[in-house]
Design a protein around this motif. Sequence first.
Motif, PDB file in Angstrom:
ATOM      1  N   GLU A 168     -21.439   9.789 -14.013  1.00 32.51           N
ATOM      2  CA  GLU A 168     -21.880  10.859 -14.912  1.00 32.51           C
ATOM      3  C   GLU A 168     -23.197  11.465 -14.442  1.00 32.51           C
ATOM      4  OE1 GLU A 168     -19.884   9.024 -19.017  1.00 32.51           O
ATOM      5  OE2 GLU A 168     -21.949   8.535 -18.426  1.00 32.51           O
ATOM      6  N   ARG A 169     -24.088  10.646 -13.918  1.00 27.49           N
ATOM      7  CA  ARG A 169     -25.365  11.152 -13.422  1.00 27.49           C
ATOM      8  C   ARG A 169     -25.143  12.130 -12.267  1.00 27.49           C
ATOM      9  NH1 ARG A 169     -30.063   8.199 -14.766  1.00 27.49           N
ATOM     10  NH2 ARG A 169     -31.009   8.726 -12.771  1.00 27.49           N
ATOM     11  N   ARG A 170     -24.238  11.775 -11.351  1.00 29.21           N
ATOM     12  CA  ARG A 170     -23.957  12.660 -10.216  1.00 29.21           C
ATOM     13  C   ARG A 170     -23.371  13.989 -10.704  1.00 29.21           C
ATOM     14  NH1 ARG A 170     -22.137   7.902  -7.286  1.00 29.21           N
ATOM     15  NH2 ARG A 170     -20.011   8.386  -7.949  1.00 29.21           N
ATOM     16  N   ALA A 171     -22.396  13.892 -11.611  1.00 28.17           N
ATOM     17  CA  ALA A 171     -21.751  15.104 -12.107  1.00 28.17           C
ATOM     18  C   ALA A 171     -22.728  15.972 -12.890  1.00 28.17           C
ATOM     19  CB  ALA A 171     -20.552  14.729 -12.980  1.00 28.17           C
ATOM     20  N   TYR A 172     -23.564  15.335 -13.695  1.00 28.53           N
ATOM     21  CA  TYR A 172     -24.540  16.076 -14.504  1.00 28.53           C
ATOM     22  C   TYR A 172     -25.551  16.780 -13.601  1.00 28.53           C
ATOM     23  CZ  TYR A 172     -28.314  17.009 -17.814  1.00 28.53           C
ATOM     24  OH  TYR A 172     -29.294  17.614 -18.557  1.00 28.53           O
ATOM     25  N   SER A 173     -26.118  16.069 -12.633  1.00 27.90           N
ATOM     26  CA  SER A 173     -27.108  16.673 -11.736  1.00 27.90           C
ATOM     27  C   SER A 173     -26.493  17.820 -10.940  1.00 27.90           C
ATOM     28  CB  SER A 173     -27.676  15.614 -10.785  1.00 27.90           C
ATOM     29  OG  SER A 173     -28.452  14.673 -11.490  1.00 27.90           O
ATOM     30  N   SER A 174     -25.221  17.664 -10.575  1.00 30.76           N
ATOM     31  CA  SER A 174     -24.544  18.717  -9.818  1.00 30.76           C
ATOM     32  C   SER A 174     -24.400  19.989 -10.651  1.00 30.76           C
ATOM     33  CB  SER A 174     -23.161  18.239  -9.368  1.00 30.76           C
ATOM     34  OG  SER A 174     -22.433  19.299  -8.775  1.00 30.76           O
ATOM     35  N   VAL A 175     -23.972  19.857 -11.898  1.00 26.87           N
ATOM     36  CA  VAL A 175     -23.764  21.056 -12.717  1.00 26.87           C
ATOM     37  C   VAL A 175     -25.098  21.689 -13.089  1.00 26.87           C
ATOM     38  CG1 VAL A 175     -23.715  19.959 -15.021  1.00 26.87           C
ATOM     39  CG2 VAL A 175     -22.344  22.000 -14.568  1.00 26.87           C
ATOM     40  N   ILE A 176     -26.146  20.897 -13.254  1.00 28.84           N
ATOM     41  CA  ILE A 176     -27.469  21.462 -13.521  1.00 28.84           C
ATOM     42  C   ILE A 176     -27.957  22.241 -12.301  1.00 28.84           C
ATOM     43  CG2 ILE A 176     -29.902  20.937 -13.938  1.00 28.84           C
ATOM     44  CD1 ILE A 176     -28.171  20.621 -16.405  1.00 28.84           C
ATOM     45  N   GLU A 177     -27.770  21.688 -11.121  1.00 28.57           N
ATOM     46  CA  GLU A 177     -28.190  22.378  -9.900  1.00 28.57           C
ATOM     47  C   GLU A 177     -27.472  23.714  -9.754  1.00 28.57           C
ATOM     48  OE1 GLU A 177     -28.250  21.658  -5.028  1.00 28.57           O
ATOM     49  OE2 GLU A 177     -27.519  20.094  -6.380  1.00 28.57           O
ATOM     50  N   ARG A 178     -26.153  23.713 -10.014  1.00 25.71           N
ATOM     51  CA  ARG A 178     -25.395  24.956  -9.893  1.00 25.71           C
ATOM     52  C   ARG A 178     -25.774  25.966 -10.977  1.00 25.71           C
ATOM     53  NH1 ARG A 178     -19.853  23.326 -10.568  1.00 25.71           N
ATOM     54  NH2 ARG A 178     -20.552  21.214 -10.979  1.00 25.71           N
ATOM     55  N   THR A 179     -26.103  25.455 -12.162  1.00 24.17           N
ATOM     56  CA  THR A 179     -26.532  26.350 -13.237  1.00 24.17           C
ATOM     57  C   THR A 179     -27.864  27.010 -12.891  1.00 24.17           C
ATOM     58  OG1 THR A 179     -25.377  25.039 -14.926  1.00 24.17           O
ATOM     59  CG2 THR A 179     -27.141  26.489 -15.674  1.00 24.17           C
ATOM     60  N   LEU A 180     -28.796  26.225 -12.380  1.00 25.54           N
ATOM     61  CA  LEU A 180     -30.085  26.786 -11.978  1.00 25.54           C
ATOM     62  C   LEU A 180     -29.909  27.845 -10.888  1.00 25.54           C
ATOM     63  CD1 LEU A 180     -32.358  23.620 -11.978  1.00 25.54           C
ATOM     64  CD2 LEU A 180     -32.657  25.657 -13.400  1.00 25.54           C
ATOM     65  N   LYS A 181     -28.992  27.600  -9.968  1.00 23.12           N
ATOM     66  CA  LYS A 181     -28.740  28.586  -8.916  1.00 23.12           C
ATOM     67  C   LYS A 181     -28.182  29.871  -9.517  1.00 23.12           C
ATOM     68  CE  LYS A 181     -26.345  29.246  -4.510  1.00 23.12           C
ATOM     69  NZ  LYS A 181     -25.453  28.626  -3.488  1.00 23.12           N
ATOM     70  N   ILE A 307     -20.493  17.698 -19.845  1.00 20.19           N
ATOM     71  CA  ILE A 307     -20.430  18.206 -18.473  1.00 20.19           C
ATOM     72  C   ILE A 307     -19.339  19.261 -18.348  1.00 20.19           C
ATOM     73  CG2 ILE A 307     -19.889  17.574 -16.088  1.00 20.19           C
ATOM     74  CD1 ILE A 307     -21.295  14.820 -16.792  1.00 20.19           C
ATOM     75  N   ARG A 308     -18.180  19.034 -18.994  1.00 22.23           N
ATOM     76  CA  ARG A 308     -17.111  20.044 -18.977  1.00 22.23           C
ATOM     77  C   ARG A 308     -17.587  21.336 -19.656  1.00 22.23           C
ATOM     78  NH1 ARG A 308     -13.684  15.686 -20.225  1.00 22.23           N
ATOM     79  NH2 ARG A 308     -13.693  16.271 -22.432  1.00 22.23           N
ATOM     80  N   GLN A 309     -18.335  21.186 -20.749  1.00 13.54           N
ATOM     81  CA  GLN A 309     -18.864  22.351 -21.454  1.00 13.54           C
ATOM     82  C   GLN A 309     -19.799  23.153 -20.554  1.00 13.54           C
ATOM     83  OE1 GLN A 309     -21.414  21.433 -24.828  1.00 13.54           O
ATOM     84  NE2 GLN A 309     -20.571  23.150 -25.999  1.00 13.54           N
ATOM     85  N   LEU A 310     -20.651  22.454 -19.795  1.00 11.86           N
ATOM     86  CA  LEU A 310     -21.554  23.141 -18.878  1.00 11.86           C
ATOM     87  C   LEU A 310     -20.789  23.814 -17.738  1.00 11.86           C
ATOM     88  CD1 LEU A 310     -24.531  20.612 -18.665  1.00 11.86           C
ATOM     89  CD2 LEU A 310     -24.376  22.712 -20.010  1.00 11.86           C
ATOM     90  N   GLU A 311     -19.709  23.172 -17.279  1.00 14.00           N
ATOM     91  CA  GLU A 311     -18.861  23.781 -16.243  1.00 14.00           C
ATOM     92  C   GLU A 311     -18.240  25.076 -16.763  1.00 14.00           C
ATOM     93  OE1 GLU A 311     -18.383  22.859 -13.183  1.00 14.00           O
ATOM     94  OE2 GLU A 311     -18.768  20.713 -12.985  1.00 14.00           O
ATOM     95  N   GLN A 312     -17.757  25.042 -17.998  1.00 15.23           N
ATOM     96  CA  GLN A 312     -17.170  26.243 -18.597  1.00 15.23           C
ATOM     97  C   GLN A 312     -18.210  27.338 -18.768  1.00 15.23           C
ATOM     98  OE1 GLN A 312     -15.502  24.612 -22.182  1.00 15.23           O
ATOM     99  NE2 GLN A 312     -13.786  23.630 -21.119  1.00 15.23           N
ATOM    100  N   GLN A 313     -19.433  26.932 -19.117  1.00 17.03           N
ATOM    101  CA  GLN A 313     -20.485  27.916 -19.284  1.00 17.03           C
ATOM    102  C   GLN A 313     -20.852  28.563 -17.949  1.00 17.03           C
ATOM    103  OE1 GLN A 313     -21.420  29.085 -22.086  1.00 17.03           O
ATOM    104  NE2 GLN A 313     -22.918  30.500 -21.221  1.00 17.03           N
ATOM    105  N   LEU A 314     -20.738  27.802 -16.877  1.00 15.35           N
ATOM    106  CA  LEU A 314     -20.971  28.381 -15.547  1.00 15.35           C
ATOM    107  C   LEU A 314     -20.003  29.526 -15.280  1.00 15.35           C
ATOM    108  CD1 LEU A 314     -21.720  25.481 -13.030  1.00 15.35           C
ATOM    109  CD2 LEU A 314     -23.012  27.603 -13.304  1.00 15.35           C
TER     110      LEU A 314
END
Length: 324
Positions: A168-181, A307-314
């Motif tokens: 979960e930590r890996r997936a969370y950090s990944s989606v945060i990084e992509r969101t910031l980008k 994490i799925r919610q953040l992916e959808q928001q991306l």
Amino acid sequence: MAQAFSALSPDTVMSAVESAGVYPAAEPFALNSYENRVLTFQDDERTRWIAKFYRPGRWENAAIVEEHGFLTELAKAGVPVNAPWRNAAGLSLFEHGGFRFALFPHCPGQAPELENPAHLFALGELLGQLHESSEKSAFSHRPRFDHQSDIKDAEARVLASARLNTQERRAYSSVIERTLKALSNVDWSVGPLIRTHGDCHLGNILGRDEHFTLVDFDDCMMAPAIQDIWMLLPTGEPQSWQVALDEVVEGYEQVRDFPRAQLALIEPLRAYRLIRYTAWLCSRWSDPAFPRAFPWFSDRGYWDQHIRQLEQQLLQLETPHWLA
């Protein structure tokens, strides 16, 4: 912090209120509140009051005083807000027994109905009044919206909470990084920062018929004007979104021009709020009020869902459905 609030006994509350020169006729009644502690009471003359005890360590005194000054300024300008009571010396922030607190007049009413066009029009007009006054000056001690640093701070608090497993930590950090980008590609210059309520959801608006009052400016900040508007709009299909927006815009433009260019900031601001909200829950979980109020946060499946919610928001950041 939790230990500090656990010491806020009914006797302490009564003594604090009396130290400010107001005398409750009976023991105050606690209202639903999480970040701070909020209670209601009647005085000897049967006037109803709200006592707000601030979370220790969250704000410097200067930030709270600036919030109170903003509310007083708005009230004098005729904006319907719940401004704090001041004593004969003009003070609105008090301290007793290690707790800082303020007193407000009781604000009756119910939340607006977002399916009601008349309510949406009234809310648009109210926010137009707010922003017409708020843009005339700036905060010196309140936060300034900064999506990069705020989201990085939120990520750090989540990861420090040790609530996520390795995957979960890996997936969370990944989606945060992509969101910031993705957010780095947003043209934030369309939204000059003004003084805003900062947390303008239904729970912070009370009234009857088409007459509403803004309450709880605890999160007031320098931010784009749309920060106070987007949470009042539905997230469903584009037609219902457009109908609601039209009513809000019509009401807002009774006072001032609507910031249409800032509509492009809605999905970025939604992503920002999703990330910050979860970090807030993590950082407050040791306060006993939070597990009672948000039991679903401790469910094992929460992080996969978040994490799925953040992916959808991306995806929404890339192709906002309501701007298609």
